[in-house]
Design an enzyme around this catalytic site. Sequence first.
Site, mmCIF file in Angstrom:
data_model
loop_
_atom_site.group_PDB
_atom_site.id
_atom_site.type_symbol
_atom_site.label_atom_id
_atom_site.label_comp_id
_atom_site.label_asym_id
_atom_site.label_seq_id
_atom_site.Cartn_x
_atom_site.Cartn_y
_atom_site.Cartn_z
ATOM 1 N N ALA A 1 0.835 -1.068 0.071
ATOM 2 C CA ALA A 1 -0.104 -0.109 -0.020
ATOM 3 C C ALA A 1 0.716 1.339 -0.060
ATOM 4 O O ALA A 1 1.153 1.811 0.830
ATOM 5 C CB ALA A 1 -0.950 -0.049 1.190
ATOM 6 N N ALA A 2 1.322 1.509 -1.171
ATOM 7 C CA ALA A 2 2.499 2.191 -1.418
ATOM 8 C C ALA A 2 2.424 4.240 -1.361
ATOM 9 O O ALA A 2 3.588 4.418 -1.258
ATOM 10 C CB ALA A 2 3.556 1.718 -2.228
ATOM 11 N N ARG B 1 -3.506 8.048 -7.129
ATOM 12 C CA ARG B 1 -2.656 7.690 -5.952
ATOM 13 C C ARG B 1 -1.441 7.014 -6.454
ATOM 14 O O ARG B 1 -0.214 7.370 -6.196
ATOM 15 C CB ARG B 1 -2.995 7.133 -4.702
ATOM 16 C CG ARG B 1 -4.077 8.114 -3.890
ATOM 17 C CD ARG B 1 -4.533 7.356 -2.866
ATOM 18 N NE ARG B 1 -3.522 7.071 -1.655
ATOM 19 C CZ ARG B 1 -3.183 8.325 -0.824
ATOM 20 N NH1 ARG B 1 -3.431 9.307 -0.898
ATOM 21 N NH2 ARG B 1 -2.170 7.562 -0.216
ATOM 22 N N ASP C 1 1.955 -1.049 5.094
ATOM 23 C CA ASP C 1 1.540 0.359 5.632
ATOM 24 C C ASP C 1 0.185 0.555 5.542
ATOM 25 O O ASP C 1 -0.024 1.187 4.632
ATOM 26 C CB ASP C 1 2.457 1.347 5.117
ATOM 27 C CG ASP C 1 2.675 2.722 5.938
ATOM 28 O OD1 ASP C 1 2.507 2.445 7.279
ATOM 29 O OD2 ASP C 1 2.865 3.843 5.176
ATOM 30 N N CYS D 1 -0.777 4.067 11.331
ATOM 31 C CA CYS D 1 -0.575 5.610 11.724
ATOM 32 C C CYS D 1 -1.827 5.711 12.925
ATOM 33 O O CYS D 1 -2.465 6.702 12.509
ATOM 34 C CB CYS D 1 -0.566 6.547 10.648
ATOM 35 S SG CYS D 1 -1.689 6.794 9.524
HETATM 36 C C1 LIG Z 1 -1.020 4.578 4.949
HETATM 37 S S1 LIG Z 1 -1.326 4.637 3.353
HETATM 38 C C2 LIG Z 1 0.227 4.323 2.521
HETATM 39 C C3 LIG Z 1 1.207 5.314 2.748
HETATM 40 C C4 LIG Z 1 2.621 4.999 1.895
HETATM 41 N N1 LIG Z 1 2.866 3.611 2.300
HETATM 42 C C5 LIG Z 1 3.524 6.044 2.151
HETATM 43 O O1 LIG Z 1 4.439 5.753 2.839
HETATM 44 O O2 LIG Z 1 3.641 6.968 1.594
HETATM 45 C C6 LIG Z 1 -2.349 3.576 2.861
HETATM 46 C C7 LIG Z 1 -2.413 3.346 1.544
HETATM 47 O O3 LIG Z 1 -3.512 2.269 1.321
HETATM 48 C C8 LIG Z 1 -4.328 2.628 0.129
HETATM 49 N N2 LIG Z 1 -5.447 1.521 0.309
HETATM 50 C C9 LIG Z 1 -6.778 1.933 0.826
HETATM 51 N N3 LIG Z 1 -7.380 0.887 0.838
HETATM 52 C C10 LIG Z 1 -6.995 -0.273 0.379
HETATM 53 C C11 LIG Z 1 -7.306 -1.534 0.039
HETATM 54 N N4 LIG Z 1 -8.342 -2.089 0.167
HETATM 55 N N5 LIG Z 1 -6.124 -2.556 -0.181
HETATM 56 C C12 LIG Z 1 -4.763 -1.795 -0.341
HETATM 57 N N6 LIG Z 1 -4.480 -0.570 -0.015
HETATM 58 C C13 LIG Z 1 -5.506 0.273 0.312
HETATM 59 C C14 LIG Z 1 -4.603 3.836 0.216
HETATM 60 O O4 LIG Z 1 -4.897 4.475 -0.966
HETATM 61 C C15 LIG Z 1 -3.066 4.364 0.830
HETATM 62 O O5 LIG Z 1 -2.424 4.980 -0.448
#
Ligand SMILES: C[S@@+](CC[C@H](N)C(=O)[O-])C[C@H]1O[C@@H](n2cnc3c(N)ncnc32)[C@H](O)[C@@H]1O
Length: 466
Positions: free
Chosen positions: A104-105, A133, A173, A226
Amino acid sequence: MAELPEGFEEKYRQLLGDEADAFIESFDKPVVKAFRQNPLKANMDLYDTESDGKVPWGKWGNYGAVKGHSVDHTTGVIYSQEPSAQLVGELARPKPGERVLDLAAAPGGKTTHLASFMEQKGLLVSNEIFRKRAAILSENVERFGVQNAIVTNHSSQELSPKFPQYFDKIVLDAPCSGEGMFRKDPAAIKYWHEHYPEENATRQREILEEAVKMLKPGGQLVYSTCTFAPEEDERIIAWLISERPDLEIVDADKYEAMDDGKPEWADGNPDLKKTARLFPHHSDGEGHFMAKLVSNQTEDDYVAKEPKLAKSNLTKDQRALWQDFRTDFLPDYDPALLIAFGDQVYAAPEGTPDLTGLQVMRVGVHLGTLKKKRFEPSLALALALHPDQFTRRYEVTDEEWAKYVHGDTFMIRDREQYKNGWYLLEIGGNGTGFGKLVDGQMKNFYPKGLRFQVREEKNELSDDMY
Ligand SMILES: C[S@@+](CC[C@H](N)C(=O)[O-])C[C@H]1O[C@@H](n2cnc3c(N)ncnc32)[C@H](O)[C@@H]1O
């Protein structure tokens, strides 16, 4: 006083007891700004950014604000990332040559940190579920000059069948209730309701179920959020090891300001102490949770077959256009695996698997565009390679750089010393883009979508959350 959501304060007063006052007061403390320097660049010294001192964890972290119009930000010498978030990459610490997944980058805080450890060797699959994103992630990977990443746009359910038992290291993450970001992103407060952590936990379990399918026997998983919510932190890890008994929680090396995870907030398993919590009333940074798990499976537990490798798909003519450019301009750079998506050519990392069926936003280095009779280099190439790899370079002054990023042409200095053709434009010891010199005038090839007017005022980057 920060307006915290109804029910939130009560919940943490109960959980934290004596410490609750300090915890609640911490929401009124100012946000701590920080950034990481980029060891992938030819020169990672700061050019026009102030460091307010080193972040105690990690080699590359500094306190201080990042200016979006700075040379350092634009050339990828720094990445804005708050101090607590810098611990996730430190905990994962991939080695050069490994296969690493950042599931989840976006926007790329952890990915760029992981890439820093990997030294351009091995394979980093950096995935994001939401396309917009994923595009931002791809841009950040480009600016950072990462050569060994594949940026994909998938759900974990779509991704896991493509990479069974494939990765040495996985970082999740996870999308979470964001309680640790309340100070930084007041919008997060609006979303919160009593059941929000549990809703997020359901999604985290769904993602983790897929994540572990992609882990090699003996591999390592780092899980982070977080949020302070036990539902999304210790309880998720307790659930995970009950589902996958081969996974063992290992110590998250803790720095002074970090707390042990709290077994009593989950099922009491003492191993949960090995996970780490960052509370803003104990450390200078936002709220975080992280856990490191290692698989006890062995070689005998492999059931998946190695995926086929990607093959080059360039025609002879396409390859010749690139080779003409390369021989003249980049004689010592000869990437083995070239892949074209339409007229766009990429240098894929060694060991890139067959990409059929994957939504790929970027693979390795975007070299450039195949035009009818010539090859046009991309910004990504200027950002990924070191200036001394190019035969023709021109060092721009601050004034010329401001013109360049604004999209203007400019007359160069000492024009008689430079023959016509492509130039890598260099500032602060790093590439900033390409120009084409025609009789003393540098034609501008800075991408239209990225151009900006350098302004001193209002220059501070809206902070990257992660
Ligand atoms: C905490 S953020 C990630 C931040 C990133 N790792 C960074 O360091 O910049 C969580 C991410 O998970 C994504 N996300 C949302 N729903 C999700 C899903 N069902 N499966 C995977 N990722 C998802 C979001 O769009 C978001 O970009």
